[in-house]
Design an enzyme around this catalytic site. Structure first.
Site, PDB file in Angstrom:
ATOM      1  N   SER A  27       3.723  10.692  13.642  1.00  9.26           N
ATOM      2  CA  SER A  27       2.786  11.051  12.570  1.00  9.26           C
ATOM      3  C   SER A  27       3.384  10.894  11.172  1.00  9.26           C
ATOM      4  CB  SER A  27       2.310  12.496  12.760  1.00  9.26           C
ATOM      5  OG  SER A  27       3.388  13.404  12.555  1.00  9.26           O
ATOM      6  N   SER A  79      20.475   5.062  15.642  1.00  5.37           N
ATOM      7  CA  SER A  79      20.850   5.162  14.228  1.00  5.37           C
ATOM      8  C   SER A  79      22.175   4.483  13.964  1.00  5.37           C
ATOM      9  CB  SER A  79      20.968   6.645  13.843  1.00  5.37           C
ATOM     10  OG  SER A  79      21.627   6.785  12.597  1.00  5.37           O
ATOM     11  N   SER A 103      24.234   6.087  12.805  1.00  4.68           N
ATOM     12  CA  SER A 103      25.074   7.226  13.195  1.00  4.68           C
ATOM     13  C   SER A 103      25.516   7.160  14.649  1.00  4.68           C
ATOM     14  CB  SER A 103      24.326   8.536  12.934  1.00  4.68           C
ATOM     15  OG  SER A 103      24.104   8.690  11.550  1.00  4.68           O
ATOM     16  N   GLN A 130      27.020  16.261  10.493  1.00  5.46           N
ATOM     17  CA  GLN A 130      26.150  15.747  11.568  1.00  5.46           C
ATOM     18  C   GLN A 130      26.849  15.766  12.926  1.00  5.46           C
ATOM     19  OE1 GLN A 130      25.470  11.888   9.482  1.00  5.46           O
ATOM     20  NE2 GLN A 130      23.286  12.412   9.649  1.00  5.46           N
ATOM     21  N   TYR A 184      24.513  15.908  15.630  1.00  4.42           N
ATOM     22  CA  TYR A 184      23.489  14.855  15.571  1.00  4.42           C
ATOM     23  C   TYR A 184      24.015  13.495  16.008  1.00  4.42           C
ATOM     24  CZ  TYR A 184      20.521  11.434  13.150  1.00  4.42           C
ATOM     25  OH  TYR A 184      19.739  10.356  12.826  1.00  4.42           O
ATOM     26  N   LYS A 205      22.729  10.305  18.843  1.00  7.63           N
ATOM     27  CA  LYS A 205      22.376   8.927  18.492  1.00  7.63           C
ATOM     28  C   LYS A 205      23.177   7.943  19.361  1.00  7.63           C
ATOM     29  CE  LYS A 205      19.330  10.045  16.722  1.00  7.63           C
ATOM     30  NZ  LYS A 205      17.910   9.575  16.648  1.00  7.63           N
TER      31      LYS A 205
HETATM   32  C1  RM4 Z   1      20.658   8.853   9.906  1.00  4.71           C
HETATM   33  C2  RM4 Z   1      21.776   8.594   8.895  1.00  4.71           C
HETATM   34  C3  RM4 Z   1      21.260   8.897   7.511  1.00  4.71           C
HETATM   35  C4  RM4 Z   1      20.688  10.312   7.449  1.00  4.71           C
HETATM   36  C5  RM4 Z   1      19.677  10.517   8.559  1.00  4.71           C
HETATM   37  C6  RM4 Z   1      19.183  11.947   8.614  1.00  4.71           C
HETATM   38  O1  RM4 Z   1      21.112   8.637  11.213  1.00  4.71           O
HETATM   39  O2  RM4 Z   1      22.860   9.450   9.200  1.00  4.71           O
HETATM   40  O3  RM4 Z   1      22.294   8.735   6.553  1.00  4.71           O
HETATM   41  O4  RM4 Z   1      20.075  10.508   6.196  1.00  4.71           O
HETATM   42  O5  RM4 Z   1      20.253  10.206   9.806  1.00  4.71           O
END
Ligand code: RM4
Length: 259
Positions: free
Chosen positions: A14, A150, A152, A160, A163, A167
């Site tokens: 969305s 990502s 990332s 992160q 996070y 990824k």
């Molecule tokens: C992405 C990357 C970006 C970040 C977003 C939330 O994987 O790390 O830099 O802004 O995540």
């Protein structure tokens, strides 16, 4: 029209990258099941983001239905596949886009934030890919599963630590699923966006951080959700018929720019 009469599921569809993907799939002829997790507070008489994207897809002449659900709950994956079958007769494309990234320091990271991030980003990708793959197998006409991983997956972030592993895990999942599902003609790949301006990082992208990124990115700007959608449509289409277990980095050159 690379996706003529295909049926696509897009999680987190969305807003942000997911919305751009849902619309681009529709522009290329797909009917779309749009998943979303929350109904934000809206002004009286206005539409929710989910309602807006459904209306935009229908205005493109394609079918669209919204399904609310948290992808960390396996029931949501089943609901998405059921909706695709009920409204459009099956599933051809599954885009596991839903993701969260609440920036937080490592040393005092609360367990619940770690678990929420893993639950949505990695387990959610697993559940929706698994549900879609089972339907695709039963249909007998192959399919395409795309994880929105990502940059990332390739590099870290101080705030992160909860996070970036999700990824990397998403793409590892696509690699293994590619092996498990190849015999059914189901392809599994990842798109790796760089820093794309969306709701999840709008607070993190301070003027200073934006200036740093713009200087580091060879193409000279942060990404927009629309910059990602084309790579997803490509991987979903027959143009990528011999591509599985692969990744496409879409980052403006950020990753390679050391000096
Ligand atoms: C992405 C990357 C970006 C970040 C977003 C939330 O994987 O790390 O830099 O802004 O995540």
């Amino acid at each position: 029209m690379l996706l003529e009469n295909k049926v696509a599921i897009v999680t987190g569809g969305s807003r942000g990258i997911g919305r751009a993907i849902a619309l681009e799939c529709a522009r290329h002829g797909a009917n779309v099941v749009v998943n979303y997790a929350h109904d934000p507070a809206i002004a009286a008489g206005s539409k929710t983001p989910a309602q807006e994207v459904i209306d935009e897809i229908k205005a493109l002449g394609r079918g669209a239905v919204a399904v609310k659900g948290d992808v960390s709950d396996p029931a949501t994956a089943k609901a998405l596949v059921d909706a695709a079958v009920e409204h459009f007769g099956g599933v051809d494309i599954c885009v596991a886009n839903a993701g969260v990234c609440q920036f937080h320091a490592f040393l005092d990271m609360p367990p619940e934030l770690l678990r929420q991030t893993v639950g949505i980003n990695l387990e959610g990708t697993f559940f929706v890919a698994q549900a879609a793959a089972n339907r695709m197998k039963d249909q007998g006409r192959g399919g395409a599963i795309i994880a929105i991983s990502s940059i990332s997956k390739l590099v870290g972030g101080e705030f992160q630590t909860h996070y970036t592993p999700t990824k990397a895990g998403q793409h590892s999942l696509m690699q293994s699923a590619a092996i498990a599902l190849g015999r059914y003609g189901i392809r599994c790949n990842s798109v790796l966006p760089g820093t794309i301006v969306t709701d999840i990082n709008k607070d993190d992208l301070t003027p200073e951080k934006t200036a740093y990124f713009n200087q580091r990115i060879p193409l000279g700007r942060l990404g927009q959700p629309e910059d990602i959608a084309g790579s997803v449509v490509f991987l979903a289409s027959d143009m990528a018929r011999y591509i599985t277990g692969a990744e496409i980095l879409v980052d403006g050159g950020m990753f390679v720019n050391l000096q």
